[in-house]
Motif scaffolding. Structure first.
Motif, PDB file in Angstrom:
ATOM      1  N   ARG A 142      -0.560   8.287   6.443  1.00 53.44           N
ATOM      2  CA  ARG A 142      -0.121   8.618   5.083  1.00 53.44           C
ATOM      3  C   ARG A 142      -0.352   7.492   4.078  1.00 53.44           C
ATOM      4  NH1 ARG A 142       5.541  12.053   5.633  1.00 53.44           N
ATOM      5  NH2 ARG A 142       4.677  13.766   6.905  1.00 53.44           N
ATOM      6  N   GLY A 143      -0.734   6.314   4.551  1.00 57.21           N
ATOM      7  CA  GLY A 143      -1.009   5.212   3.647  1.00 57.21           C
ATOM      8  C   GLY A 143      -2.393   5.321   3.035  1.00 57.21           C
ATOM      9  N   ARG A 144      -2.790   4.264   2.349  1.00 60.09           N
ATOM     10  CA  ARG A 144      -4.093   4.252   1.681  1.00 60.09           C
ATOM     11  C   ARG A 144      -5.204   4.108   2.706  1.00 60.09           C
ATOM     12  NH1 ARG A 144      -6.094  -0.127  -2.933  1.00 60.09           N
ATOM     13  NH2 ARG A 144      -8.133   0.828  -3.324  1.00 60.09           N
ATOM     14  N   SER A 165      -1.061   4.535  11.831  1.00 57.19           N
ATOM     15  CA  SER A 165       0.277   5.082  11.636  1.00 57.19           C
ATOM     16  C   SER A 165       1.264   4.491  12.635  1.00 57.19           C
ATOM     17  CB  SER A 165       0.238   6.605  11.756  1.00 57.19           C
ATOM     18  OG  SER A 165       1.502   7.171  11.525  1.00 57.19           O
ATOM     19  N   GLY A 220      -0.228  -1.433   6.323  1.00 57.90           N
ATOM     20  CA  GLY A 220      -0.143  -1.074   4.913  1.00 57.90           C
ATOM     21  C   GLY A 220      -1.337  -0.298   4.417  1.00 57.90           C
ATOM     22  N   ARG A 221      -2.529  -0.637   4.904  1.00 54.04           N
ATOM     23  CA  ARG A 221      -3.755  -0.008   4.423  1.00 54.04           C
ATOM     24  C   ARG A 221      -4.742   0.088   5.571  1.00 54.04           C
ATOM     25  NH1 ARG A 221      -7.719  -2.247  -0.512  1.00 54.04           N
ATOM     26  NH2 ARG A 221      -9.333  -0.649  -0.284  1.00 54.04           N
TER      27      ARG A 221
END
Length: 264
Positions: free
Chosen positions: A250-252, A220, A225-226
């Motif tokens: 909160r991402g993948r 975070s 991105g992932r």
């Protein structure tokens, strides 16, 4: 082809941009069907074996001819991250050898440690070309630009960030929470992060590894991105580690499962 004969020139191309294949992801030691840490990173004609934990050489053989590797990256000297390089050495030195030597990127102490295990033979020095790296160093391997940062983990441990054609992958290797590593990973499309432990953690006895919660917090703050979790010790529930990471990122989020392939 007889042992010791140079193999003919061959090229393998991996279309579709940078790809990560999980060869093994167990923390600390392998179990049946689950090798220790090891990953194959490919981009175009460039192929990198990233960490060589027990069981990952055989997994690599299932993906490609290891003699076609562009190079190897070893993050540190702990056995669950490097010992299958010895299997690779035997395959090259006593099987169908390849010329030129395979570049091996690693911390400065690791080449000597591994060489002692095989007696620093002439075959060892002619099979591999060790390139020792330190915090902040960069190295170009084919289409990949690899930069490294020192992690919060003894012995000296390096985390690679791989950039190629506008995409980036950062692998934490083994580490505890580390602000410098967050900066190193900033903006990466994929963060492959260790999550050896589970909450509640014992900070006094295990400062040099992370929980899923801490891996998520790192992802975070780094704005990746992932997040892909790896190096979870075999006796923990990986689904719990996954939920911990999802609570702080909160991402993948996904788990590094042997055989999994993902675009970076």
């Amino acid at each position: 082809m007889t042992p010791g004969t140079p193999m003919p020139g061959r090229q393998r191309r991996y279309p579709g941009g940078m790809q990560l294949t999980v060869l093994g992801s167990n923390g600390t030691y392998p179990t049946a069907g689950r090798p220790a840490s090891g990953y194959l990173v490919t981009e175009g004609e460039t192929t990198l074996w990233m960490d060589a934990g027990p069981g990952t050489y055989l997994a690599l053989c299932g993906e490609m001819d290891p003699r076609d590797l562009s190079g190897v990256f070893l993050s540190h000297r702990h056995p669950d991250h490097c010992t299958d390089i010895l299997a690779f050495f035997h395959a090259l030195a006593y099987g169908e050898r390849r010329i030129p030597p395979v570049p091996v990127l690693c911390p400065k102490d690791l080449a000597a440690t591994l060489g002692e295990m095989v007696g620093n033979s002439a075959a060892w020095s002619s099979t591999f070309e060790f390139r020792t790296l330190s915090d902040g160093d960069t190295f170009t391997l084919g289409s990949m630009k690899i930069s490294v940062a020192r992690t919060n983990h003894p012995p000296p441990t390096l985390a690679p960030r791989i950039n190629a054609n506008g995409r980036s992958l950062t692998y934490t290797a083994d580490t505890g929470p580390c602000a410098a590593l967050e900066h190193h990973a900033a903006g990466s499309h994929v963060l492959l992060a260790e999550a050896s432990l589970s909450e509640p953690r014992d900070n006094a006895s295990t400062p040099h590894h992370m929980t899923g919660l801490e891996a998520g917090a790192m992802a975070s703050r780094a704005g990746v991105g992932r997040l892909v979790l790896t190096h979870i010790v075999p006796y923990l529930d990986p689904e719990k580690s996954l939920m911990e990471a999802e609570s702080t990122f909160r991402g993948r989020v996904s788990l590094a499962v042997p055989g999994a392939r993902m675009r970076v």
